[in-house]
Design a protein around this motif. Structure first.
Motif, PDB file in Angstrom:
ATOM      1  N   UNK A 122       0.842  -1.188   0.000  1.00 25.15           N
ATOM      2  CA  UNK A 122       0.000   0.000   0.000  1.00 25.15           C
ATOM      3  C   UNK A 122       0.883   1.246   0.000  1.00 25.15           C
ATOM      4  N   UNK A 123       0.291   2.367  -0.364  1.00 25.70           N
ATOM      5  CA  UNK A 123       1.028   3.632  -0.457  1.00 25.70           C
ATOM      6  C   UNK A 123       0.424   4.670   0.478  1.00 25.70           C
ATOM      7  N   UNK A 124       1.289   5.461   1.108  1.00 27.67           N
ATOM      8  CA  UNK A 124       0.833   6.570   1.942  1.00 27.67           C
ATOM      9  C   UNK A 124       1.755   7.764   1.730  1.00 27.67           C
ATOM     10  N   UNK A 125       1.282   8.922   2.142  1.00 27.53           N
ATOM     11  CA  UNK A 125       2.128  10.100   2.331  1.00 27.53           C
ATOM     12  C   UNK A 125       2.291  10.295   3.823  1.00 27.53           C
ATOM     13  N   UNK A 126       3.478  10.667   4.268  1.00 27.11           N
ATOM     14  CA  UNK A 126       3.740  10.813   5.705  1.00 27.11           C
ATOM     15  C   UNK A 126       4.651  12.001   5.967  1.00 27.11           C
ATOM     16  N   UNK A 127       4.492  12.574   7.157  1.00 28.51           N
ATOM     17  CA  UNK A 127       5.420  13.613   7.597  1.00 28.51           C
ATOM     18  C   UNK A 127       5.511  13.582   9.120  1.00 28.51           C
ATOM     19  N   UNK A 128       6.576  14.176   9.628  1.00 31.70           N
ATOM     20  CA  UNK A 128       6.815  14.155  11.064  1.00 31.70           C
ATOM     21  C   UNK A 128       5.857  15.093  11.790  1.00 31.70           C
ATOM     22  N   UNK A 129       5.535  14.729  13.028  1.00 35.74           N
ATOM     23  CA  UNK A 129       4.774  15.603  13.911  1.00 35.74           C
ATOM     24  C   UNK A 129       5.704  16.413  14.814  1.00 35.74           C
ATOM     25  N   UNK A 130       7.012  16.199  14.656  1.00 33.08           N
ATOM     26  CA  UNK A 130       8.016  16.900  15.450  1.00 33.08           C
ATOM     27  C   UNK A 130       8.573  18.054  14.621  1.00 33.08           C
ATOM     28  N   UNK A 131       8.441  19.263  15.113  1.00 34.65           N
ATOM     29  CA  UNK A 131       8.824  20.453  14.345  1.00 34.65           C
ATOM     30  C   UNK A 131      10.311  20.465  14.015  1.00 34.65           C
ATOM     31  N   UNK A 132      11.166  20.069  14.961  1.00 42.37           N
ATOM     32  CA  UNK A 132      12.610  20.069  14.724  1.00 42.37           C
ATOM     33  C   UNK A 132      12.990  19.062  13.644  1.00 42.37           C
ATOM     34  N   UNK A 133      12.341  17.911  13.664  1.00 39.43           N
ATOM     35  CA  UNK A 133      12.623  16.898  12.643  1.00 39.43           C
ATOM     36  C   UNK A 133      12.134  17.368  11.285  1.00 39.43           C
ATOM     37  N   UNK A 134      10.970  18.029  11.244  1.00 42.98           N
ATOM     38  CA  UNK A 134      10.463  18.555   9.981  1.00 42.98           C
ATOM     39  C   UNK A 134      11.472  19.501   9.341  1.00 42.98           C
ATOM     40  N   UNK A 135      12.080  20.356  10.153  1.00 42.40           N
ATOM     41  CA  UNK A 135      13.043  21.334   9.634  1.00 42.40           C
ATOM     42  C   UNK A 135      14.344  20.678   9.180  1.00 42.40           C
ATOM     43  N   UNK A 136      14.794  19.667   9.924  1.00 40.80           N
ATOM     44  CA  UNK A 136      16.088  19.045   9.637  1.00 40.80           C
ATOM     45  C   UNK A 136      16.019  17.999   8.539  1.00 40.80           C
ATOM     46  N   UNK A 137      14.871  17.321   8.404  1.00 45.03           N
ATOM     47  CA  UNK A 137      14.770  16.187   7.501  1.00 45.03           C
ATOM     48  C   UNK A 137      14.411  16.560   6.080  1.00 45.03           C
ATOM     49  N   UNK A 138      14.504  15.557   5.232  1.00 44.36           N
ATOM     50  CA  UNK A 138      14.052  15.699   3.850  1.00 44.36           C
ATOM     51  C   UNK A 138      12.571  15.321   3.777  1.00 44.36           C
ATOM     52  N   UNK A 139      11.817  16.019   2.974  1.00 43.34           N
ATOM     53  CA  UNK A 139      10.420  15.648   2.677  1.00 43.34           C
ATOM     54  C   UNK A 139       9.578  15.488   3.935  1.00 43.34           C
ATOM     55  N   UNK A 140       9.714  16.390   4.879  1.00 45.10           N
ATOM     56  CA  UNK A 140       8.876  16.344   6.073  1.00 45.10           C
ATOM     57  C   UNK A 140       9.392  15.478   7.200  1.00 45.10           C
ATOM     58  N   UNK A 141      10.533  14.847   7.028  1.00 42.24           N
ATOM     59  CA  UNK A 141      11.174  14.137   8.132  1.00 42.24           C
ATOM     60  C   UNK A 141      10.526  12.827   8.539  1.00 42.24           C
ATOM     61  N   UNK A 142       9.794  12.194   7.641  1.00 43.04           N
ATOM     62  CA  UNK A 142       9.100  10.955   8.004  1.00 43.04           C
ATOM     63  C   UNK A 142      10.073   9.843   8.387  1.00 43.04           C
ATOM     64  N   UNK A 143      11.154   9.683   7.619  1.00 47.31           N
ATOM     65  CA  UNK A 143      12.107   8.606   7.903  1.00 47.31           C
ATOM     66  C   UNK A 143      12.760   8.806   9.266  1.00 47.31           C
ATOM     67  N   UNK A 144      13.188  10.018   9.560  1.00 49.32           N
ATOM     68  CA  UNK A 144      13.807  10.300  10.856  1.00 49.32           C
ATOM     69  C   UNK A 144      12.828  10.032  11.991  1.00 49.32           C
ATOM     70  N   UNK A 145      11.555  10.352  11.782  1.00 50.49           N
ATOM     71  CA  UNK A 145      10.546  10.109  12.815  1.00 50.49           C
ATOM     72  C   UNK A 145      10.353   8.620  13.076  1.00 50.49           C
TER      73      UNK A 145
END
Length: 379
Positions: A2-25
């Protein structure tokens, strides 16, 4: 799948990561919940050109690893099998990393139950040395001012410390001998769908990561990160799914053209004649692991007063092993002191092996290659 779009709920990770920081989260979730002992990923040491494999055990250190590093080495599988076999580990991998891991699982050198694999779609990597030269020659920028880089829409894009971006077409760079590594140019596996999840910006909306969930373990990762409150998800549109497929197909077609041009151009015997038998290609290969019992160490390869074995014997033995094992990571090319295109020759032969058997190293569902299975009687 299945496919999804995802992004971090952590503001610092959003700023530091690529594409919303989903992988880091997702990695943070695995560490904070003590599901894994650590995360093997890449962190820059001095700049974006020298990203180094790092084993992270504290989630706050993940911010230093956030981002994309296209000058990164390919040693993930090798490091897991040598140093982390008995640990629970989360790893981030490019397609060639994932192929190596699958081959090492088949060879019982990595315990599949101990690893969580987050795949990253990949358009190719750039040599750190030529990468700096490339930016100096083709961009109106100082290589030291580059803070991030990306390959998108046929261009190699750099972001500078002042927030500005510059881009040059990959084709133009590679026409001049720069751009992606040779093995990356001909690689036709762009999304590692044998990972638990495959992530990237292809098809994603701004600020979101496109994630393909490939198995139950991958679904557990997403569900767990959402439950922990660190990940937000939504369904991608059909346009997004189509856009991801379009980018992938463009990259694959580019690779096929490079294959058509390069395979006929290499003469194996001419290339092998330069070999000095230094073993560097064998020693760096993530698939070669049986050094103590290596055929190349046998006494019958040794010739008095000469460096053993002869180039033809050395490369012939390796070729017989790698024709069904090579994952085309290109590390052998990186270390060869004689500039022999080792991976090109291995990949050329593997394509012939595939045409005969349908087997592809690291992609054929953890089954043994035909020469090592009952199927050999049918060949």
């Amino acid at each position: 799948m299945s496919n999804i779009l995802a992004k971090s709920q952590n503001e610092n990770i959003q700023k530091a990561g690529e594409c919303g920081g989903a992988v880091t989260s997702i990695l943070k979730y695995l560490l904070d919940e003590e599901i894994v002992d650590g995360v093997l990923t890449l962190t820059p040491i001095n700049d974006v050109y020298d990203a180094t494999p790092t084993f992270i055990t504290e989630s706050e250190d993940l911010l230093n690893a956030a981002g994309s590093y296209h000058c990164a080495p390919t040693m993930i599988g090798d490091l897991v099998q040598k140093y982390l076999f008995d640990k629970k580990v989360a790893i981030t991998v490019k397609p060639c990393d994932m192929r190596a891991i699958d081959e090492l699982i088949t060879r019982h050198k990595i315990n599949e139950d101990n690893i969580y694999v987050i795949g990253l779609n990949c358009g190719g990597t750039v040599s750190p040395v030529s990468g700096r030269k490339m930016i100096d020659l083709f961009y109106d920028a100082n290589p030291d001012d580059v803070v991030s880089e990306e390959i998108d829409k046929g261009k190699f894009i750099i972001e500078l410390a002042d927030g500005s971006e510059e881009a040059v077409k990959i084709h133009d760079l590679e026409e001049e001998g720069y751009g992606r590594r040779d093995n990356c140019q001909r690689c036709d596996v762009k999304i590692p769908r044998n990972a638990n999840i495959a992530c990237g910006n292809w098809g994603a909306e701004d600020g979101w990561t496109f994630i393909e969930i490939n198995d139950e373990k991958g679904q557990e990762l997403i569900d767990g990160a959402k439950k922990a409150g660190i990940l937000e998800t939504k369904s991608p549109s059909q346009d997004a799914i189509d856009a991801r497929s379009k980018v992938e197909n463009i990259m694959i077609n580019m690779a096929k053209k490079v294959q058509d041009a390069t395979y006929p151009s290499v003469n194996e015997m001419d290339e092998w004649s330069r070999c000095i038998g230094c073993y560097a290609c064998r020693d760096v290969c993530p698939i070669c692991w049986c050094f103590e019992n290596c055929e190349l160490n046998k006494s019958y390869f040794k010739i008095e007063t000469k460096m053993p074995p002869s180039p033809i014997a050395f490369q012939g033995v390796r070729l017989s092993h790698m024709s069904f094992s090579c994952v085309d990571c290109g590390q052998c090319d990186d270390v060869c002191p004689m500039d022999i295109p080792v991976s090109l020759i291995f990949d050329k032969l593997q394509k012939k092996y595939y045409n005969r058997t349908g087997y592809v190293a690291g992609l054929s569902d953890n089954i043994k290659p035909p020469l090592y299975s009952p199927e050999k009687t049918e060949l």
